[in-house]
Scaffold this active site. Structure first.
Site, mmCIF file in Angstrom:
data_model
loop_
_atom_site.group_PDB
_atom_site.id
_atom_site.type_symbol
_atom_site.label_atom_id
_atom_site.label_comp_id
_atom_site.label_asym_id
_atom_site.label_seq_id
_atom_site.Cartn_x
_atom_site.Cartn_y
_atom_site.Cartn_z
ATOM 1 N N ALA A 34 -8.184 -38.262 26.895
ATOM 2 C CA ALA A 34 -8.644 -39.115 25.793
ATOM 3 C C ALA A 34 -7.495 -39.972 25.270
ATOM 4 C CB ALA A 34 -9.213 -38.262 24.668
ATOM 5 N N ASP A 40 -14.545 -32.471 36.733
ATOM 6 C CA ASP A 40 -13.162 -32.639 37.170
ATOM 7 C C ASP A 40 -13.121 -33.214 38.577
ATOM 8 O OD1 ASP A 40 -12.129 -31.452 34.826
ATOM 9 O OD2 ASP A 40 -12.534 -29.456 35.651
ATOM 10 N N GLU A 98 -21.486 -17.541 30.077
ATOM 11 C CA GLU A 98 -21.268 -18.431 31.210
ATOM 12 C C GLU A 98 -20.763 -17.645 32.411
ATOM 13 O OE1 GLU A 98 -19.522 -22.350 30.529
ATOM 14 O OE2 GLU A 98 -18.011 -21.838 32.037
ATOM 15 N N ASP A 148 -11.949 -39.390 21.367
ATOM 16 C CA ASP A 148 -12.585 -38.181 21.890
ATOM 17 C C ASP A 148 -13.792 -37.813 21.025
ATOM 18 O OD1 ASP A 148 -12.675 -36.218 23.867
ATOM 19 O OD2 ASP A 148 -11.566 -34.777 22.650
#
Length: 305
Positions: free
Chosen positions: A160, A115, A23, A166
């Site tokens: 959560a 986010d 990533e 979750d």
């Protein structure tokens, strides 16, 4: 055992039977762009399953993410995956983004709720947008037959209601069409294995790939961990203590910690790893080497001016 019967370390002569992915984040400056492409050039010969490019909070890196992903898809042999979130975007806007990726040859999306733009803020769905990642996955699958990865939280998402809710949300994302889940970073193999026990007990059979993040800056890692509910062991703080003015030593300690984590996961049967590279190749390349991976392809990448 006697002194004449040496025990080979776990990393000795591994079969190279692992699969890896990497990533990156979209660069902000020319210098950061050069560093990114240096990392891509270094890691490409390891033939990762895919590489992904992140998407800033609130879609703040939309154009830079698209540019980076499109360039990887067009100029390298790598399978490029683009992160895409629900934050501050309508369904029509996301459809436009998805179409642009498809036209650019991108066939893999990392679909995330995302986010909020303000640190510490709460996620609020766009009035005409998706309510969460499962909803986003469903919408993307209706648009194009993407390969889709989603997130998983071994230590439970901070928002959560419970560990079970979750896990239920993870199931919804996979049932909506996601291929796999990639975990948030963690620092103990047992964290992943305990989570997998719950995943399997819930009847979830999709691949859950552990996300590995070598610690480049301990203070920054602590801040990120606090935001995503990741436990930072007290022993880690003690290992990094006194290394602020010794960057080379700090990097060696960081690599050792990440390598030990991968060693424990490998010993437990894990053969798929996702590395959060932070646009640096050294740690990820070294750990892949320890896992038995060797260069498989040769590629010439265009350098930034």
């Amino acid at each position: 055992m006697t002194l004449n019967d040496p025990v080979a370390p776990l990393y000795a002569d591994l079969a190279g039977d692992c699969h890896v992915s990497f990533e990156f984040f979209p660069p902000k400056t020319e210098k950061m762009e050069a560093q990114l492409w240096s990392a891509i050039e270094t890691l490409t010969p390891l033939a990762p399953k895919f590489v992904s490019v992140t998407y800033g909070a609130g879609g703040s890196t939309r154009e830079r993410t698209h540019h980076t992903v499109a360039r990887i898809a067009q100029e390298t042999p790598l399978a490029a995956a683009a992160h895409l979130t629900c934050v501050a975007a309508s369904k029509a806007e996301i459809a436009e983004i998805a179409d642009a990726y498809w036209l650019a040859g991108v066939r893999h999306i990392v679909a995330l709720r995302g986010d909020p733009p303000e640190v510490g803020g709460r996620f609020e769905p766009h009035p005409d947008g998706y309510t969460g990642a499962a909803d986003l996955v469903e919408g993307l699958m209706k648009r194009h037959p993407f390969e889709i990865s989603v997130s998983a939280y071994p230590e439970v998402h901070p928002e959560a209601a419970s560990a079970q809710s979750d896990l239920d949300n993870l199931r919804r994302k996979l049932d909506a069409g996601a291929t796999r889940a990639i975990t948030q970073f963690f620092f103990a193999p047992e964290t992943y294995f305990r989570f997998m026990d719950k995943v399997l007990a819930a009847g979830i059979s999709a691949d859950i790939v552990p996300g590995i993040m070598p610690v480049g800056n301990f203070a920054a890692t602590q801040r990120m961990a606090a935001m995503c509910n990741t436990d930072v062991p007290s022993w880690m703080a003690r290992l990094f203590e006194g290394l602020d003015d010794h960057p080379a030593a700090r990097q060696l300690v960081s690599a050792t910690i990440a390598a030990e984590l991968c060693r424990g996961l490998y010993e437990g049967g894990v053969r798929d790893f996702h590395f959060y590279t932070l646009n640096r190749a050294e740690h990820s390349y070294a750990i892949c080497h320890l896992l038995g991976l060797r260069p498989r392809v040769t590629v010439e990448l265009e350098k930034t001016a």
